[in-house]
Design a protein around this motif. Sequence first.
Motif, PDB file in Angstrom:
ATOM      1  N   TRP A  43       0.891  -1.146   0.053  1.00 42.34           N
ATOM      2  CA  TRP A  43      -0.013  -0.070  -0.243  1.00 42.34           C
ATOM      3  C   TRP A  43       0.876   1.347   0.092  1.00 42.34           C
ATOM      4  CZ3 TRP A  43      -4.619   1.733  -1.175  1.00 42.34           C
ATOM      5  CH2 TRP A  43      -5.158   3.125  -0.623  1.00 42.34           C
ATOM      6  N   GLN A  44       1.775   1.387   0.914  1.00 40.69           N
ATOM      7  CA  GLN A  44       2.769   2.407   1.133  1.00 40.69           C
ATOM      8  C   GLN A  44       3.317   2.619  -0.309  1.00 40.69           C
ATOM      9  OE1 GLN A  44       5.432   1.513   4.274  1.00 40.69           O
ATOM     10  NE2 GLN A  44       3.901   2.070   5.727  1.00 40.69           N
ATOM     11  N   GLU A  45       3.981   1.705  -0.982  1.00 40.31           N
ATOM     12  CA  GLU A  45       4.530   1.794  -2.220  1.00 40.31           C
ATOM     13  C   GLU A  45       3.624   2.381  -3.338  1.00 40.31           C
ATOM     14  OE1 GLU A  45       7.777   1.745  -3.367  1.00 40.31           O
ATOM     15  OE2 GLU A  45       7.038   2.126  -5.498  1.00 40.31           O
ATOM     16  N   GLY A  46       2.447   1.766  -3.139  1.00 34.92           N
ATOM     17  CA  GLY A  46       1.457   2.142  -3.941  1.00 34.92           C
ATOM     18  C   GLY A  46       1.161   3.741  -4.279  1.00 34.92           C
ATOM     19  N   ASN A 200       8.425   0.461 -23.926  1.00 37.27           N
ATOM     20  CA  ASN A 200       9.158   1.425 -22.982  1.00 37.27           C
ATOM     21  C   ASN A 200       7.971   1.904 -21.940  1.00 37.27           C
ATOM     22  OD1 ASN A 200       7.660   2.771 -24.881  1.00 37.27           O
ATOM     23  ND2 ASN A 200       9.763   3.626 -25.805  1.00 37.27           N
ATOM     24  N   ARG A 201       7.015   1.600 -22.131  1.00 38.42           N
ATOM     25  CA  ARG A 201       5.768   2.136 -21.082  1.00 38.42           C
ATOM     26  C   ARG A 201       4.874   1.023 -20.964  1.00 38.42           C
ATOM     27  NH1 ARG A 201       3.370   7.421 -22.544  1.00 38.42           N
ATOM     28  NH2 ARG A 201       3.703   6.535 -24.566  1.00 38.42           N
ATOM     29  N   GLY A 202       3.991   0.963 -19.841  1.00 37.48           N
ATOM     30  CA  GLY A 202       3.011   0.027 -19.396  1.00 37.48           C
ATOM     31  C   GLY A 202       3.090  -0.788 -18.409  1.00 37.48           C
ATOM     32  N   ILE A 203       2.531  -1.220 -17.668  1.00 43.69           N
ATOM     33  CA  ILE A 203       2.328  -2.292 -16.492  1.00 43.69           C
ATOM     34  C   ILE A 203       3.185  -3.257 -16.506  1.00 43.69           C
ATOM     35  CG2 ILE A 203       1.022  -3.470 -14.798  1.00 43.69           C
ATOM     36  CD1 ILE A 203      -1.370  -1.715 -15.153  1.00 43.69           C
ATOM     37  N   GLY A 204       3.323  -3.866 -17.913  1.00 42.98           N
ATOM     38  CA  GLY A 204       4.040  -5.132 -18.152  1.00 42.98           C
ATOM     39  C   GLY A 204       5.449  -4.562 -18.116  1.00 42.98           C
ATOM     40  N   VAL A 205       5.798  -3.479 -18.495  1.00 40.80           N
ATOM     41  CA  VAL A 205       7.298  -2.882 -18.385  1.00 40.80           C
ATOM     42  C   VAL A 205       7.696  -2.727 -16.824  1.00 40.80           C
ATOM     43  CG1 VAL A 205       9.056  -1.230 -19.021  1.00 40.80           C
ATOM     44  CG2 VAL A 205       7.035  -1.912 -20.408  1.00 40.80           C
ATOM     45  N   TYR A 206       6.967  -1.964 -16.194  1.00 39.51           N
ATOM     46  CA  TYR A 206       7.149  -1.512 -14.930  1.00 39.51           C
ATOM     47  C   TYR A 206       7.086  -3.122 -13.943  1.00 39.51           C
ATOM     48  CZ  TYR A 206       5.672   0.031  -9.913  1.00 39.51           C
ATOM     49  OH  TYR A 206       5.458   0.355  -8.705  1.00 39.51           O
ATOM     50  N   MET A 207       6.289  -4.022 -14.331  1.00 43.77           N
ATOM     51  CA  MET A 207       6.562  -5.298 -13.640  1.00 43.77           C
ATOM     52  C   MET A 207       7.702  -5.715 -13.874  1.00 43.77           C
ATOM     53  SD  MET A 207       3.420  -8.053 -14.016  1.00 43.77           S
ATOM     54  CE  MET A 207       2.798  -8.693 -12.740  1.00 43.77           C
ATOM     55  N   THR A 208       8.152  -6.030 -15.112  1.00 42.36           N
ATOM     56  CA  THR A 208       9.607  -6.528 -15.497  1.00 42.36           C
ATOM     57  C   THR A 208      10.639  -5.946 -14.775  1.00 42.36           C
ATOM     58  OG1 THR A 208       8.607  -6.270 -17.528  1.00 42.36           O
ATOM     59  CG2 THR A 208      10.270  -8.086 -17.404  1.00 42.36           C
ATOM     60  N   ARG A 215      12.241  -5.775  -6.370  1.00 44.05           N
ATOM     61  CA  ARG A 215      11.163  -5.025  -5.894  1.00 44.05           C
ATOM     62  C   ARG A 215       9.821  -5.656  -5.610  1.00 44.05           C
ATOM     63  NH1 ARG A 215      12.284   0.390  -4.664  1.00 44.05           N
ATOM     64  NH2 ARG A 215      10.551   0.206  -3.616  1.00 44.05           N
ATOM     65  N   THR A 216       9.818  -6.610  -4.917  1.00 39.65           N
ATOM     66  CA  THR A 216       8.598  -7.532  -4.809  1.00 39.65           C
ATOM     67  C   THR A 216       7.419  -6.725  -4.467  1.00 39.65           C
ATOM     68  OG1 THR A 216       9.981  -9.112  -3.853  1.00 39.65           O
ATOM     69  CG2 THR A 216       7.706  -9.903  -4.175  1.00 39.65           C
ATOM     70  N   ASP A 217       7.599  -5.636  -3.792  1.00 45.74           N
ATOM     71  CA  ASP A 217       6.366  -4.885  -3.508  1.00 45.74           C
ATOM     72  C   ASP A 217       5.790  -4.236  -4.591  1.00 45.74           C
ATOM     73  OD1 ASP A 217       8.815  -3.346  -3.794  1.00 45.74           O
ATOM     74  OD2 ASP A 217       8.398  -1.931  -2.304  1.00 45.74           O
ATOM     75  N   ARG A 218       6.791  -3.667  -5.529  1.00 44.94           N
ATOM     76  CA  ARG A 218       6.302  -3.194  -6.661  1.00 44.94           C
ATOM     77  C   ARG A 218       5.482  -4.106  -7.664  1.00 44.94           C
ATOM     78  NH1 ARG A 218      11.039   1.154  -8.626  1.00 44.94           N
ATOM     79  NH2 ARG A 218      10.559   2.674  -6.842  1.00 44.94           N
ATOM     80  N   PHE A 220       3.736  -6.580  -6.600  1.00 39.84           N
ATOM     81  CA  PHE A 220       2.193  -6.572  -6.139  1.00 39.84           C
ATOM     82  C   PHE A 220       1.719  -5.340  -6.526  1.00 39.84           C
ATOM     83  CE2 PHE A 220       3.839 -10.173  -3.733  1.00 39.84           C
ATOM     84  CZ  PHE A 220       2.922 -11.128  -3.767  1.00 39.84           C
ATOM     85  N   VAL A 221       2.185  -4.332  -6.579  1.00 34.63           N
ATOM     86  CA  VAL A 221       1.552  -3.136  -6.858  1.00 34.63           C
ATOM     87  C   VAL A 221       0.954  -3.235  -8.318  1.00 34.63           C
ATOM     88  CG1 VAL A 221       1.799  -0.571  -7.524  1.00 34.63           C
ATOM     89  CG2 VAL A 221       2.621  -1.338  -5.398  1.00 34.63           C
ATOM     90  N   ALA A 222       1.918  -3.562  -9.045  1.00 30.51           N
ATOM     91  CA  ALA A 222       1.505  -3.976 -10.436  1.00 30.51           C
ATOM     92  C   ALA A 222       0.332  -4.961 -10.545  1.00 30.51           C
ATOM     93  CB  ALA A 222       2.527  -4.518 -11.283  1.00 30.51           C
ATOM     94  N   ILE A 223       0.460  -6.205  -9.897  1.00 31.97           N
ATOM     95  CA  ILE A 223      -0.653  -7.230  -9.852  1.00 31.97           C
ATOM     96  C   ILE A 223      -1.988  -6.536  -9.541  1.00 31.97           C
ATOM     97  CG2 ILE A 223      -1.626  -9.251  -8.814  1.00 31.97           C
ATOM     98  CD1 ILE A 223       1.391 -10.138  -8.555  1.00 31.97           C
ATOM     99  N   PHE A 224      -1.914  -5.713  -8.217  1.00 28.85           N
ATOM    100  CA  PHE A 224      -3.351  -5.118  -8.033  1.00 28.85           C
ATOM    101  C   PHE A 224      -3.644  -4.160  -9.037  1.00 28.85           C
ATOM    102  CE2 PHE A 224      -2.061  -6.346  -3.611  1.00 28.85           C
ATOM    103  CZ  PHE A 224      -2.887  -7.333  -3.296  1.00 28.85           C
TER     104      PHE A 224
END
Lengths: 256, 245
Positions: A43-46, A200-208, A215-218, A220-224
Amino acid sequence: MHKVIKAGWRPLLVIILLFIIWELSSTFFEIPSWLLPAPSEIWQEGVAGWPNYHHHIWSTIQLTVIGFSIGCIVGLMVAIALHLMPRVREAFYPLMILSQNIPIIVLAPLLVIWFGFGMMPKIIVITLVCFFPIAVSAVDGFRQTSQELIHYMKMAGASKGQIFLKLELPHALPSLFSGLKISATYSVMGAVISEWLGANRGIGVYMTLASSSFRTDRVFVAIFMIMILCMLFFLVIISLEKLFIKWRPKGEGNSK
Amino acid sequence: MSQLIVENIRKSFHKKTVLDDISFTVEDGEFVSLLGPSGSGKSTLFHLIGGLYEPDSGDFYLDGKKITGKRGSISYTPQSPSLFPWRTVLKNIMLGSELFGKPDEQEARVMLEKAGLGGYENAYPHQLSGGMRQRVAFVRSLLSPQSFICLDEPFSALDELTRLEMQKWLLAIWGQNRRSVLFITHSIEEAIFLSDRIIVLSSNPATLKREFKIPFPRPREEDILLTEEFLKWKKEIYQELKVLQ
C-alpha cells in the motif's frame, strides 16, 4: 447504495480477512519483504510510487482499449461471416479453435520479429486473445435463436437480412455480452503480456523492471493495478449490458 | 378481400404420408376451423400454406393467385405466441408491417386500445400473462399487411377459464373487421363456438373427412355453449371424430 452494501459485504469481508491474515503472518513469521511484502508495505509503495508509475497505467489502458475494440470488431465480423455462410463456418471453425491453442507466450516474440517493437504486434496479441470469446459467443447466440421465431419470420415473408437484423442479432446480444465480459478481462492480460515483449511504457514494463530488481512490493502493486483495471473494464461492459438489454426478466441471467 | 383455395395437397416426410389429397376453400370473411386429433398434420398444412416448405403435389390460391411455396402471403400465429422478448408490445405488433417497410404506429396504438391492451404499449412480453401474450400475437396478425389469417391452436396452452375469455375476445375483435380466418384446433367446443364452418380431418395421413356448417348467428354470446343445439352439434362432430380413431 444500501443494496450494494447488502449484497457486497460477504465478499468484502472475505477479502479483508485475507489481507489481515496476510499482514499478521508476514510480521509473525518475519518473512523478508523481497520474498513476500506485507499488504501495508504494498500500500505504501502504491501511494508513494504513484508519480513513478501512473504513466505506465495510462499507457496500458490505451493499449487495452485499442486492442479490445479491434478484437471486438474482428470477433463480431468473424461471427457474422461464419453465421451467414454455413459452408465457411464448417471450413474455418476448427481453424478458429486451433488459433487459440497457440501459446501466446511463444507467439508474441515471433510477432516482434515480424512486426518490430511498435504498436502492431501488441495489438495483434490483444486482438488474438479477445476475438475468440466474442466470436464463439456471438456464433452460439445466433445459432440458438428459437426455431419457432425463425419460422414465424420466414412465413411472415422476412428476407434473410431481416431475419438476421431483427431476430438473430438481438437474440444473440445476451450471449455476446458474456463473451465481451471474458474478452474485457483477457484484454488487460493480453496488454500486459505484450508489454513484456518490449515496450518502454506500460504495467508490463513496470512489472518486469520491478521483478528483475527484486522490488517485490512493486510487483504486487502491478498485480493489484492489473486486477483493478480488469474490474473496471468488466464494470464498463456490465453497464453497457444493462443499457442494451433492458428487456430481460429479473432473476434470469442477472449476472453480478 | 381474400379467398383461399386449397387444392389436392399431398405431403409426405420420409416416405410417410402426412397430408393426403386435402382440398377446401375459405371464403372471404369466413371463419373456418380445421379440427382433428393432435399430430394429424394440421400444423404441417399451415407451414405449407405459409411457404415454409412446398407440397409434393397440389396448389394454394389466394384471391386467384397461386401462392404455393411463396412466403409472406398469409399472416400466421403459431401455437406459442412467438413474441420477440426484446421488443415492447407496441414494437412487437408492428413487426409484420415493419418487414414491408410501412409501420403505422398510430394504427397500432388504436388497435391495442380496441383489443383491451391499452396501457401495455411499453410492456415487455415477459411481463404479460399467457392470455395477454396470445392477444398481442393476434393483434400482430391483424396488423400484418396480409389479409388472410392462420391461427394455429392459439389457446391450447391456456387454462379453461382464460380460454373462454380469449374466445369471446377473439370473436369480438374479429367481428369488427371480418378477416378470413383459418383456425386450427383440437377442441370441438372451441371450433363450434368460433366457426362458420368446421372441417374435420382424420389422422395418419390427414385426409378431409367431413365438413360442418355451423348455423349460429353472429355476434355469438357464450350462452349458446349451453343450448340444446350446441350439444347436438358437439355430439355429431364427436361421433365423427370417434369414427376416425
